[in-house]
Motif scaffolding. Sequence first.
Motif, PDB file in Angstrom:
ATOM      1  N   ARG A 228       1.746   6.890   8.573  1.00 10.49           N
ATOM      2  CA  ARG A 228       0.297   6.731   8.724  1.00 10.49           C
ATOM      3  C   ARG A 228      -0.046   5.606   9.711  1.00 10.49           C
ATOM      4  O   ARG A 228      -0.967   5.742  10.509  1.00 10.49           O
ATOM      5  CB  ARG A 228      -0.362   6.434   7.385  1.00 10.49           C
ATOM      6  N   SER A 229       0.673   4.492   9.682  1.00 15.80           N
ATOM      7  CA  SER A 229       0.339   3.366  10.555  1.00 15.80           C
ATOM      8  C   SER A 229       0.439   3.742  12.034  1.00 15.80           C
ATOM      9  O   SER A 229      -0.238   3.156  12.866  1.00 15.80           O
ATOM     10  CB  SER A 229       1.237   2.168  10.264  1.00 15.80           C
ATOM     11  N   GLU A 230       1.244   4.718  12.338  1.00 12.70           N
ATOM     12  CA  GLU A 230       1.380   5.143  13.724  1.00 12.70           C
ATOM     13  C   GLU A 230       0.161   5.940  14.187  1.00 12.70           C
ATOM     14  O   GLU A 230      -0.069   6.085  15.383  1.00 12.70           O
ATOM     15  CB  GLU A 230       2.645   5.990  13.886  1.00 12.70           C
ATOM     16  N   HIS A 231      -0.609   6.459  13.218  1.00 13.88           N
ATOM     17  CA  HIS A 231      -1.741   7.312  13.548  1.00 13.88           C
ATOM     18  C   HIS A 231      -3.080   6.709  13.112  1.00 13.88           C
ATOM     19  O   HIS A 231      -4.075   7.428  13.024  1.00 13.88           O
ATOM     20  CB  HIS A 231      -1.572   8.687  12.891  1.00 13.88           C
TER      21      HIS A 231
ATOM     22  N   ILE B 193       0.859  -1.185   0.000  1.00 12.76           N
ATOM     23  CA  ILE B 193       0.000   0.000   0.000  1.00 12.76           C
ATOM     24  C   ILE B 193       0.890   1.228   0.000  1.00 12.76           C
ATOM     25  O   ILE B 193       1.744   1.400   0.867  1.00 12.76           O
ATOM     26  CB  ILE B 193      -0.948   0.006   1.221  1.00 12.76           C
ATOM     27  N   ALA B 194       0.691   2.068  -0.975  1.00 15.71           N
ATOM     28  CA  ALA B 194       1.503   3.278  -1.103  1.00 15.71           C
ATOM     29  C   ALA B 194       0.594   4.481  -0.930  1.00 15.71           C
ATOM     30  O   ALA B 194      -0.134   4.855  -1.836  1.00 15.71           O
ATOM     31  CB  ALA B 194       2.184   3.307  -2.467  1.00 15.71           C
ATOM     32  N   GLY B 195       0.619   5.059   0.242  1.00 13.44           N
ATOM     33  CA  GLY B 195      -0.253   6.194   0.501  1.00 13.44           C
ATOM     34  C   GLY B 195       0.473   7.515   0.554  1.00 13.44           C
ATOM     35  O   GLY B 195      -0.127   8.567   0.701  1.00 13.44           O
TER      36      GLY B 195
ATOM     37  N   ARG C 232      -5.344   4.777  14.495  1.00 10.56           N
ATOM     38  CA  ARG C 232      -6.479   4.893  15.408  1.00 10.56           C
ATOM     39  C   ARG C 232      -7.133   6.269  15.301  1.00 10.56           C
ATOM     40  O   ARG C 232      -8.351   6.386  15.150  1.00 10.56           O
ATOM     41  CB  ARG C 232      -6.047   4.624  16.845  1.00 10.56           C
ATOM     42  N   ALA C 233      -6.342   7.301  15.326  1.00 12.43           N
ATOM     43  CA  ALA C 233      -6.878   8.662  15.251  1.00 12.43           C
ATOM     44  C   ALA C 233      -7.509   8.918  13.883  1.00 12.43           C
ATOM     45  O   ALA C 233      -8.579   9.528  13.787  1.00 12.43           O
ATOM     46  CB  ALA C 233      -5.780   9.670  15.524  1.00 12.43           C
ATOM     47  N   LEU C 234      -6.878   8.437  12.818  1.00 11.48           N
ATOM     48  CA  LEU C 234      -7.412   8.652  11.476  1.00 11.48           C
ATOM     49  C   LEU C 234      -8.750   7.939  11.286  1.00 11.48           C
ATOM     50  O   LEU C 234      -9.683   8.509  10.715  1.00 11.48           O
ATOM     51  CB  LEU C 234      -6.408   8.160  10.433  1.00 11.48           C
ATOM     52  N   VAL C 235      -8.860   6.731  11.787  1.00 14.94           N
ATOM     53  CA  VAL C 235     -10.116   5.976  11.666  1.00 14.94           C
ATOM     54  C   VAL C 235     -11.212   6.664  12.460  1.00 14.94           C
ATOM     55  O   VAL C 235     -12.336   6.826  11.984  1.00 14.94           O
ATOM     56  CB  VAL C 235      -9.942   4.511  12.121  1.00 14.94           C
ATOM     57  N   ARG C 236     -10.895   7.115  13.653  1.00 15.77           N
ATOM     58  CA  ARG C 236     -11.896   7.814  14.473  1.00 15.77           C
ATOM     59  C   ARG C 236     -12.360   9.099  13.795  1.00 15.77           C
ATOM     60  O   ARG C 236     -13.543   9.429  13.804  1.00 15.77           O
ATOM     61  CB  ARG C 236     -11.340   8.094  15.860  1.00 15.77           C
ATOM     62  N   GLN C 237     -11.433   9.839  13.191  1.00 17.20           N
ATOM     63  CA  GLN C 237     -11.808  11.055  12.476  1.00 17.20           C
ATOM     64  C   GLN C 237     -12.753  10.742  11.320  1.00 17.20           C
ATOM     65  O   GLN C 237     -13.756  11.414  11.117  1.00 17.20           O
ATOM     66  CB  GLN C 237     -10.570  11.755  11.922  1.00 17.20           C
TER      67      GLN C 237
END
Length: 95
Positions: free
Chosen positions: A77-80, A70-72, A82-87
């Motif tokens: 990103r993997s470190e964040h 996966i190239a984003g 939880r916060a990204l999914v919640r947002q």
Amino acid sequence: MTKSEVYSWRLARDRKIALEDAARRSGKSLGALLEDITAQWLLGRADHAESEAARQARLRAAVAKVIGTIAGGKPARSEHVRALVRQRLTRRRAG
């Protein structure tokens, strides 16, 4: 083939009549007709199982090419996550 096993089941009267008629027309006993029918069905299932196994192998091979790629553009990103999914969930629920 020596037959040593007995199997019985209930079926609708019209189905039994149709089977007996088919046996009579083919010049076979009802048992011989049922033996042929079950043998053909089992062979068909074996072919289906093999084709399903081949399909699964093809799918696994296709997926294996992209696993872990996966190239984003955001290496951290993997470190964040939880916060990204919640947002993202909050935005969906709000809109």
